[in-house]
Motif scaffolding. Sequence first.
Motif, PDB file in Angstrom:
ATOM      1  N   MET A   1      35.201  35.945  63.561  1.00 56.72           N
ATOM      2  CA  MET A   1      35.234  35.959  64.895  1.00 56.72           C
ATOM      3  C   MET A   1      34.861  37.283  65.698  1.00 56.72           C
ATOM      4  SD  MET A   1      38.412  35.586  67.657  1.00 56.72           S
ATOM      5  CE  MET A   1      38.168  34.372  68.853  1.00 56.72           C
ATOM      6  N   ALA A   2      33.989  37.461  66.245  1.00 53.34           N
ATOM      7  CA  ALA A   2      33.144  38.555  66.930  1.00 53.34           C
ATOM      8  C   ALA A   2      34.338  39.613  67.419  1.00 53.34           C
ATOM      9  CB  ALA A   2      32.175  38.417  67.703  1.00 53.34           C
ATOM     10  N   THR A   3      34.099  40.728  67.818  1.00 57.85           N
ATOM     11  CA  THR A   3      34.887  41.783  68.317  1.00 57.85           C
ATOM     12  C   THR A   3      34.828  41.486  69.934  1.00 57.85           C
ATOM     13  OG1 THR A   3      33.405  43.445  68.591  1.00 57.85           O
ATOM     14  CG2 THR A   3      34.984  43.520  66.631  1.00 57.85           C
ATOM     15  N   PRO A   4      35.899  41.775  70.834  1.00 55.84           N
ATOM     16  CA  PRO A   4      35.805  41.522  72.208  1.00 55.84           C
ATOM     17  C   PRO A   4      34.746  42.431  72.768  1.00 55.84           C
ATOM     18  CG  PRO A   4      37.811  42.594  71.725  1.00 55.84           C
ATOM     19  CD  PRO A   4      37.185  42.318  70.390  1.00 55.84           C
ATOM     20  N   SER A   5      34.211  43.390  72.187  1.00 54.89           N
ATOM     21  CA  SER A   5      33.437  44.328  72.815  1.00 54.89           C
ATOM     22  C   SER A   5      31.855  44.049  72.107  1.00 54.89           C
ATOM     23  CB  SER A   5      34.030  45.778  72.649  1.00 54.89           C
ATOM     24  OG  SER A   5      33.853  46.136  71.268  1.00 54.89           O
ATOM     25  N   ASP A   6      30.997  44.898  72.767  1.00 56.00           N
ATOM     26  CA  ASP A   6      29.871  44.876  72.214  1.00 56.00           C
ATOM     27  C   ASP A   6      29.690  45.424  70.686  1.00 56.00           C
ATOM     28  OD1 ASP A   6      28.960  43.568  74.556  1.00 56.00           O
ATOM     29  OD2 ASP A   6      28.216  45.408  75.341  1.00 56.00           O
ATOM     30  N   ALA A   7      30.470  46.307  70.332  1.00 56.56           N
ATOM     31  CA  ALA A   7      30.450  47.222  69.167  1.00 56.56           C
ATOM     32  C   ALA A   7      31.484  46.966  68.141  1.00 56.56           C
ATOM     33  CB  ALA A   7      29.979  48.878  69.484  1.00 56.56           C
ATOM     34  N   SER A   8      31.154  46.792  67.105  1.00 58.33           N
ATOM     35  CA  SER A   8      32.411  46.372  66.079  1.00 58.33           C
ATOM     36  C   SER A   8      32.971  47.942  65.779  1.00 58.33           C
ATOM     37  CB  SER A   8      31.812  45.948  64.820  1.00 58.33           C
ATOM     38  OG  SER A   8      31.336  44.476  65.066  1.00 58.33           O
ATOM     39  N   PRO A   9      34.285  48.164  65.547  1.00 58.23           N
ATOM     40  CA  PRO A   9      34.790  49.447  65.066  1.00 58.23           C
ATOM     41  C   PRO A   9      34.372  49.867  63.881  1.00 58.23           C
ATOM     42  CG  PRO A   9      36.406  47.638  65.093  1.00 58.23           C
ATOM     43  CD  PRO A   9      35.162  47.140  65.736  1.00 58.23           C
ATOM     44  N   THR A  10      34.374  50.897  63.521  1.00 54.71           N
ATOM     45  CA  THR A  10      34.096  51.335  62.046  1.00 54.71           C
ATOM     46  C   THR A  10      35.219  51.213  61.302  1.00 54.71           C
ATOM     47  OG1 THR A  10      32.600  53.219  63.065  1.00 54.71           O
ATOM     48  CG2 THR A  10      33.293  53.283  60.617  1.00 54.71           C
ATOM     49  N   TYR A  11      36.534  51.442  61.761  1.00 54.66           N
ATOM     50  CA  TYR A  11      37.770  51.344  61.016  1.00 54.66           C
ATOM     51  C   TYR A  11      38.874  50.753  62.064  1.00 54.66           C
ATOM     52  CZ  TYR A  11      35.992  55.098  58.303  1.00 54.66           C
ATOM     53  OH  TYR A  11      35.054  55.915  57.486  1.00 54.66           O
ATOM     54  N   VAL A  12      39.569  49.670  61.357  1.00 55.76           N
ATOM     55  CA  VAL A  12      41.133  49.598  61.856  1.00 55.76           C
ATOM     56  C   VAL A  12      42.139  50.166  61.192  1.00 55.76           C
ATOM     57  CG1 VAL A  12      40.104  47.414  62.701  1.00 55.76           C
ATOM     58  CG2 VAL A  12      40.920  47.359  60.425  1.00 55.76           C
ATOM     59  N   TYR A  13      43.420  50.254  61.688  1.00 55.27           N
ATOM     60  CA  TYR A  13      44.365  51.111  61.163  1.00 55.27           C
ATOM     61  C   TYR A  13      45.683  50.117  61.118  1.00 55.27           C
ATOM     62  CZ  TYR A  13      40.921  54.605  62.573  1.00 55.27           C
ATOM     63  OH  TYR A  13      40.190  55.473  62.492  1.00 55.27           O
ATOM     64  N   LYS A  14      46.308  50.350  60.074  1.00 50.14           N
ATOM     65  CA  LYS A  14      47.530  49.699  59.856  1.00 50.14           C
ATOM     66  C   LYS A  14      48.589  50.833  59.877  1.00 50.14           C
ATOM     67  CE  LYS A  14      50.931  46.672  58.711  1.00 50.14           C
ATOM     68  NZ  LYS A  14      51.574  45.891  59.784  1.00 50.14           N
ATOM     69  N   LEU A  15      49.730  50.699  60.769  1.00 52.63           N
ATOM     70  CA  LEU A  15      50.862  51.632  60.894  1.00 52.63           C
ATOM     71  C   LEU A  15      52.164  51.090  60.066  1.00 52.63           C
ATOM     72  CD1 LEU A  15      48.995  52.104  63.544  1.00 52.63           C
ATOM     73  CD2 LEU A  15      50.896  53.080  64.604  1.00 52.63           C
ATOM     74  N   ILE A  16      52.685  52.060  59.265  1.00 52.64           N
ATOM     75  CA  ILE A  16      53.747  51.912  58.545  1.00 52.64           C
ATOM     76  C   ILE A  16      54.689  52.487  58.846  1.00 52.64           C
ATOM     77  CG2 ILE A  16      54.433  51.573  56.035  1.00 52.64           C
ATOM     78  CD1 ILE A  16      51.648  50.569  55.296  1.00 52.64           C
ATOM     79  N   PRO A  17      55.940  52.491  59.034  1.00 49.55           N
ATOM     80  CA  PRO A  17      57.316  53.156  59.146  1.00 49.55           C
ATOM     81  C   PRO A  17      57.399  54.016  57.895  1.00 49.55           C
ATOM     82  CG  PRO A  17      57.963  50.996  59.070  1.00 49.55           C
ATOM     83  CD  PRO A  17      56.531  50.951  59.086  1.00 49.55           C
ATOM     84  N   SER A  18      58.022  55.089  57.788  1.00 48.51           N
ATOM     85  CA  SER A  18      58.480  55.934  56.770  1.00 48.51           C
ATOM     86  C   SER A  18      59.374  55.251  55.791  1.00 48.51           C
ATOM     87  CB  SER A  18      59.122  57.455  57.335  1.00 48.51           C
ATOM     88  OG  SER A  18      60.132  57.368  57.788  1.00 48.51           O
ATOM     89  N   SER A  19      60.187  54.311  56.490  1.00 48.32           N
ATOM     90  CA  SER A  19      61.031  53.671  55.593  1.00 48.32           C
ATOM     91  C   SER A  19      60.243  52.777  54.494  1.00 48.32           C
ATOM     92  CB  SER A  19      62.203  52.680  56.390  1.00 48.32           C
ATOM     93  OG  SER A  19      61.392  51.980  57.102  1.00 48.32           O
ATOM     94  N   ALA A  20      59.167  52.362  54.999  1.00 50.22           N
ATOM     95  CA  ALA A  20      58.352  51.393  54.258  1.00 50.22           C
ATOM     96  C   ALA A  20      57.272  52.144  53.684  1.00 50.22           C
ATOM     97  CB  ALA A  20      58.002  50.266  54.747  1.00 50.22           C
ATOM     98  N   ALA A  21      57.118  53.389  53.221  1.00 47.74           N
ATOM     99  CA  ALA A  21      56.068  54.393  53.054  1.00 47.74           C
ATOM    100  C   ALA A  21      55.289  53.526  51.839  1.00 47.74           C
ATOM    101  CB  ALA A  21      56.262  55.579  52.571  1.00 47.74           C
TER     102      ALA A  21
END
Length: 137
Positions: A1-21
């Motif tokens: 599926m295409a991104t909702p904007s005209d340009a695709s991001p270079t990166y996406v990010y996953k955030l993980i809490p310190s308890s699950a480092a």
Amino acid sequence: MATPSDASPTYVYKLIPSSAAPPDPLPDRLPVSDLDRASNFIHLSTAHQIPNTLKFFFKDDPKVHILRIPYGPLEKNIKWEDPKAEVCGPRGGEGMFPHLYNEFKLGRDEVESVQAWERGDEGWDEALRAAEAWLVY
């Protein structure tokens, strides 16, 4: 599926809490969070979405790990979806969120780099400023 904007991001990010480092070195597959398993996809954010994701979901965590993931190789498995406002209310201006549907495969082959951020007395602002060059908008 295409991104909702005209340009695709270079990166996406996953955030993980310190308890699950994440372990170092990263394994082939990282453990799946309860939220991701219940949703049946891996929740990701763009650089623009990280500040409010920290504010709403990591406000009590003293430290988080941020995984920087190149978007291109995962593009075919990412769906851009509107976040449900049930958990933290409307998130105006943030747009659609990237959700990874690939049988929970996220590990060393997908992650380019990892940073650990610590929450300061005033929240996450200091960590965000320090990571400004690393985050790609």
